[in-house]
Scaffold this motif. Structure first.
Motif, PDB file in Angstrom:
ATOM      1  N   ASN A   7       0.823  -1.222   0.000  1.00 51.94           N
ATOM      2  CA  ASN A   7       0.000   0.000   0.000  1.00 51.94           C
ATOM      3  C   ASN A   7       0.856   1.269   0.000  1.00 51.94           C
ATOM      4  O   ASN A   7       0.598   2.219   0.759  1.00 51.94           O
ATOM      5  CB  ASN A   7      -0.945   0.015   1.200  1.00 51.94           C
ATOM      6  CG  ASN A   7      -1.916  -1.145   1.173  1.00 51.94           C
ATOM      7  OD1 ASN A   7      -2.312  -1.615   0.100  1.00 51.94           O
ATOM      8  ND2 ASN A   7      -2.307  -1.625   2.347  1.00 51.94           N
ATOM      9  N   ASP A   8       1.912   1.277  -0.835  1.00 56.52           N
ATOM     10  CA  ASP A   8       2.815   2.429  -0.966  1.00 56.52           C
ATOM     11  C   ASP A   8       3.553   2.771   0.326  1.00 56.52           C
ATOM     12  O   ASP A   8       3.969   3.920   0.539  1.00 56.52           O
ATOM     13  CB  ASP A   8       2.059   3.675  -1.456  1.00 56.52           C
ATOM     14  CG  ASP A   8       1.653   3.551  -2.921  1.00 56.52           C
ATOM     15  OD1 ASP A   8       2.296   2.748  -3.635  1.00 56.52           O
ATOM     16  OD2 ASP A   8       0.715   4.252  -3.349  1.00 56.52           O
ATOM     17  N   ILE A   9       3.688   1.786   1.191  1.00 61.57           N
ATOM     18  CA  ILE A   9       4.469   1.951   2.418  1.00 61.57           C
ATOM     19  C   ILE A   9       5.605   0.918   2.414  1.00 61.57           C
ATOM     20  O   ILE A   9       5.353  -0.294   2.317  1.00 61.57           O
ATOM     21  CB  ILE A   9       3.615   1.762   3.692  1.00 61.57           C
ATOM     22  CG1 ILE A   9       2.498   2.797   3.760  1.00 61.57           C
ATOM     23  CG2 ILE A   9       4.494   1.835   4.947  1.00 61.57           C
ATOM     24  CD1 ILE A   9       2.963   4.220   3.995  1.00 61.57           C
ATOM     25  N   GLY A  42       7.199   9.231   8.720  1.00 66.02           N
ATOM     26  CA  GLY A  42       7.054   7.791   8.855  1.00 66.02           C
ATOM     27  C   GLY A  42       6.731   7.394  10.281  1.00 66.02           C
ATOM     28  O   GLY A  42       6.496   8.245  11.151  1.00 66.02           O
ATOM     29  N   LYS A  43       6.732   6.099  10.524  1.00 63.22           N
ATOM     30  CA  LYS A  43       6.429   5.585  11.863  1.00 63.22           C
ATOM     31  C   LYS A  43       7.433   4.494  12.237  1.00 63.22           C
ATOM     32  O   LYS A  43       7.880   3.724  11.387  1.00 63.22           O
ATOM     33  CB  LYS A  43       5.012   5.000  11.913  1.00 63.22           C
ATOM     34  CG  LYS A  43       3.913   6.031  11.728  1.00 63.22           C
ATOM     35  CD  LYS A  43       2.530   5.376  11.816  1.00 63.22           C
ATOM     36  CE  LYS A  43       1.414   6.411  11.632  1.00 63.22           C
ATOM     37  NZ  LYS A  43       0.071   5.784  11.692  1.00 63.22           N
ATOM     38  N   ILE A  44       7.765   4.426  13.525  1.00 61.06           N
ATOM     39  CA  ILE A  44       8.613   3.350  14.042  1.00 61.06           C
ATOM     40  C   ILE A  44       7.860   2.700  15.204  1.00 61.06           C
ATOM     41  O   ILE A  44       7.256   3.391  16.028  1.00 61.06           O
ATOM     42  CB  ILE A  44       9.998   3.871  14.488  1.00 61.06           C
ATOM     43  CG1 ILE A  44      10.890   2.707  14.952  1.00 61.06           C
ATOM     44  CG2 ILE A  44       9.887   4.926  15.572  1.00 61.06           C
ATOM     45  CD1 ILE A  44      12.347   3.115  15.194  1.00 61.06           C
ATOM     46  N   SER A  81      10.045  -2.133  13.503  1.00 62.60           N
ATOM     47  CA  SER A  81       9.635  -1.863  12.123  1.00 62.60           C
ATOM     48  C   SER A  81       9.629  -0.357  11.873  1.00 62.60           C
ATOM     49  O   SER A  81       9.148   0.420  12.705  1.00 62.60           O
ATOM     50  CB  SER A  81       8.255  -2.456  11.836  1.00 62.60           C
ATOM     51  OG  SER A  81       7.290  -1.906  12.707  1.00 62.60           O
ATOM     52  N   VAL A  82      10.190   0.028  10.734  1.00 63.44           N
ATOM     53  CA  VAL A  82      10.214   1.425  10.303  1.00 63.44           C
ATOM     54  C   VAL A  82       9.392   1.524   9.031  1.00 63.44           C
ATOM     55  O   VAL A  82       9.700   0.864   8.029  1.00 63.44           O
ATOM     56  CB  VAL A  82      11.663   1.905  10.039  1.00 63.44           C
ATOM     57  CG1 VAL A  82      11.654   3.325   9.471  1.00 63.44           C
ATOM     58  CG2 VAL A  82      12.488   1.842  11.315  1.00 63.44           C
ATOM     59  N   ASN A  83       8.330   2.331   9.051  1.00 70.41           N
ATOM     60  CA  ASN A  83       7.452   2.509   7.896  1.00 70.41           C
ATOM     61  C   ASN A  83       7.745   3.852   7.222  1.00 70.41           C
ATOM     62  O   ASN A  83       7.686   4.902   7.878  1.00 70.41           O
ATOM     63  CB  ASN A  83       5.981   2.464   8.310  1.00 70.41           C
ATOM     64  CG  ASN A  83       5.569   1.093   8.821  1.00 70.41           C
ATOM     65  OD1 ASN A  83       6.173   0.085   8.454  1.00 70.41           O
ATOM     66  ND2 ASN A  83       4.556   1.048   9.673  1.00 70.41           N
TER      67      ASN A  83
END
Length: 492
Positions: free
Chosen positions: A117-119, A170-172, A190-192
Motif C-alpha cells: 500500500n505504498d508503504i 514515517g512511523k517506528i 519496524s520502520v514505515n
C-alpha cells in the motif's frame, strides 16, 4: 603510530573509543536539534534496498564472530524512496547495534524489507533477551535504557531514531516478548516510510542531487574536500606499485584507473570473487574496492584477504556510500585500512594511497634494524603474525642445516614458491633466500652476544659451512665483521 605497528595496535582501542565518544557527542547535538525542531532534512532519491544492504553487511564480521544467523531479505531487488541518507543510516545502525547487543552467541538476527500500500517497511528482528514488559512503554523516551546494566550509550538512540523517522513522516514501532528460562525472547522493530516525495517540504530536498555512483560527481568541486595528510617525500628511485582495483561500475572504475595509471600499475576486476582470485594470484601492493558489488561484496573480499596468510599483509581501501563510522564495527583485524565515502575527492584517494603504502614501507625497513626478530614488531594483523611466527619456527628448526632452501620452506609452509616469494618480499623487501639468510645472521648475532662459541662454531650452528662467506654476509648485514661485533658488545 603507523611507523610502529605494536604502538598502532595498542592505540587502536583508544582511537575507537575516542571515535565512539565523538559520535555520542554528535548524537546529543543532533538530538537537541531534533527536539527543538531545528533539524533539517537533506532528502534525495535512493534505493532503500541497496542502502540497507550495505549497513547490514557492515555487521557481518560481528555475526561471524558471535556465530549469529544473520539474514537479509527483500521482496524487491530495488525500491526507490526519498530519504535523508545520513540520518536514516543512524536509524538502521542503531537498530542493528541494539539487536547485536542483546542477542546471545548462536542467536538469530534478520533485516527484512517489504512494500504494501505504498508503504515500505524495514524490519529488524532478533531472538535475544527481549524487552521487559515494564520497560516497553518508556522505550522511546529520552535517555531511557531498558537494560541499565549495559553502560555503553546515552539512552538516546531509539528516541532519536523515532524523531528522524517522524521527520520523514514515517512511523517506528516494535513488538517484543522477554526471554524466559525455557524460551528465547523476541524483538522486532519496524520502520514505515512512504513512497514518493509529496510528503516532504520543498526545502527538505538536496538541490542538484547527483547519484553517488555517477562519475560526474568525482569531477565536481562539490565532492568531499580533502583533509590535510602528511605525504611521503618523493623517492628519487620511485617504485611503481601495483594496485588491484575492484569496482563493478565501469564508469567509476575507468575514472579511477585513468587518474592513477600514470603513477601505478592498475589491474581491474568487476566483482569481489574475481578480485579475491586475482589478489591471491598477483599479490598486489594495495587493493581498492567498492563495497556494494555482485557475486562477492567488498566487505567479504576484505575479510577474506585479511584472514588468508597469502594476502593478509595487503592494505585495503574500501569505497563506501556509508560513513566510515558504520564500518568501524568490523574491527581492526578484518576491517579495511581506510574507508572513503563516495563521492570522494580524487586528492583524498591519492593521499590515502600514498600514506598507506608509506606505512607498509616503514614496516619493511624496520625488519633490517632489529637483531631479535619478533613478529609483533613487524605486523599489525594477527594472520600475518601467525604466518611469520610459523615461518620463523620452521627456519629455526632447520637453521643449522646448510641444505635448507626455498623449496623445502615452501613445502613445509604449504604455499607455492611464487606466492611465498611475493609474500616475503611484501613483508620484508627481501627475497626468500635473503630472508632465510637474514634469520641465520640474526641468530648468529644472538649467539655471539651470548658468547656460546667461537666464530667458526657459531657459523656452523646457523648453517654456514664457510667461515669466510659467513663473515662477509655478517658484515653486509651489520656493517662490521663478527670479530668487530664481539668487541663492540664487550665494550657495551
Amino acid at each position: 603510530a603507523k611507523d610502529n605497528p605494536t604502538l598502532n595496535r595498542d592505540l587502536q582501542p583508544i582511537k575507537n573509543n575516542a571515535d565512539r565518544l565523538m559520535n555520542l557527542v554528535t548524537e546529543l547535538l543532533d538530538f537537541r536539534k531534533a527536539e527543538s525542531g531545528k533539524m533539517a532534512l537533506h532528502v534525495s532519491p535512493g534505493d532503500i534496498v541497496k542502502f540497507s544492504k550495505e549497513i547490514f553487511m557492515a555487521f557481518q564480521n560481528m555475526a561471524i564472530s558471535k556465530q549469529i544467523d544473520f539474514s537479509f531479505q527483500s521482496e524487491k531487488s530495488q525500491l526507490e524512496l526519498y530519504f535523508d541518507k545520513v540520518q536514516m543510516e543512524k536509524v538502521l545502525f542503531n537498530l542493528l547495534s541494539n539487536a547485536f547487543k542483546f542477542t546471545p552467541n548462536g542467536g538469530k538476527i534478520s533485516l527484512e524489507i517489504t512494500l504494501k500500500n505504498d508503504i515500505a517497511t524495514i524490519k529488524v528482528c532478533d531472538n535475544g533477551k527481549g524487552i521487559p514488559l515494564e520497560n516497553q512503554n518508556n522505550l522511546f523516551n529520552n535517555f531511557y535504557q531498558a537494560n541499565a546494566n549495559i553502560p555503553i550509550g546515552t539512552g538516546l538512540g531509539l528516541s532519536f531514531s523515532k524523531s528522524i523517522v517522524e521527520l520523514h513522516q514515517g512511523k517506528i514501532a516494535f513488538q517484543s516478548s522477554p526471554a524466559s528460562a525455557d524460551q528465547n525472547g523476541y524483538t522486532c522493530f519496524s520502520v514505515n516510510l512512504k513512497i514518493g516525495k509529496e510528503h516532504f517540504n520543498a526545502s527538505d530536498f538536496i538541490a542538484d542531487y547527483v547519484y553517488c555512483d555517477d562519475v560526474i560527481n568525482y569531477n565536481s568541486p562539490k565532492a568531499v574536500e580533502p583533509q590535510i595528510f602528511e605525504i611521503a617525500p618523493a623517492d628519487p628511485e620511485k617504485k611503481r606499485y601495483s594496485i588491484l582495483l575492484v569496482e563493478d561500475n565501469e564508469d567509476v572504475r575507468t575514472f579511477i584507473k585513468n587518474a592513477l595509471t600514470a603513477d601505478y600499475n592498475i589491474q581491474e576486476r568487476e566483482n569481489g570473487m574475481d578480485g579475491l582470485e586475482s589478489a591471491i594470484e598477483l599479490i598486489p601492493d594495495l587493493i581498492i574496492s567498492d563495497v556494494m558489488m555482485p557475486v562477492m561484496d567488498g566487505l567479504e573480499l576484505c575479510r577474506r584477504v585479511k584472514t588468508d596468510e597469502r594476502t593478509s599483509h595487503i592494505p585495503v581501501i574500501l569505497l563506501t556510500a556509508r560513513s566510515a563510522y558504520v564500518h568501524q564495527i568490523n574491527g581492526f583485524e578484518n576491517g579495511a585500512d581506510a574507508y572513503l565515502m563516495k563521492p570522494f575527492n580524487l586528492k583524498m584517494l591519492e593521499l590515502n594511497i600514498k600514506n598507506t603504502l608509506k606505512a607498509r614501507e616503514t614496516i619493511k625497513h624496520k625488519f633490517a634494524q632489529v637483531i631479535t626478530l619478533e613478529p609483533t614488531n613487524l605486523v599489525i594483523n594477527k594472520t600475518e603474525e601467525g604466518f611469520l611466527t610459523k615461518i620463523m619456527q620452521i627456519i629455526e628448526t632447520h637453521i643449522s642445516d646448510p641444505e635448507f632452501d626455498v623449496p623445502t620452506l615452501s613445502a613445509e609452509i604449504g604455499m607455492s614458491q611464487p606466492v611465498l616469494y611475493k609474500k616475503i618480499r611484501a613483508l620484508t623487501d627481501l627475497s626468500v633466500n635473503d630472508f632465510i639468510k637474514s634469520l641465520r645472521i640474526k641468530r648468529a648475532a644472538q649467539l655471539l652476544k651470548q658468547n656460546t662459541g667461537n666464530i667458526a662454531e657459531v657459523a656452523y650452528a646457523v648453517g654456514f659451512n664457510d667461515r669466510k662467506y659467513f663473515s662477509l654476509e655478517f658484515k653486509k648485514h651489520f656493517g662490521k665483521t663478527p670479530s668487530e661485533f664481539i668487541q663492540t658488545e664487550k665494550i657495551v
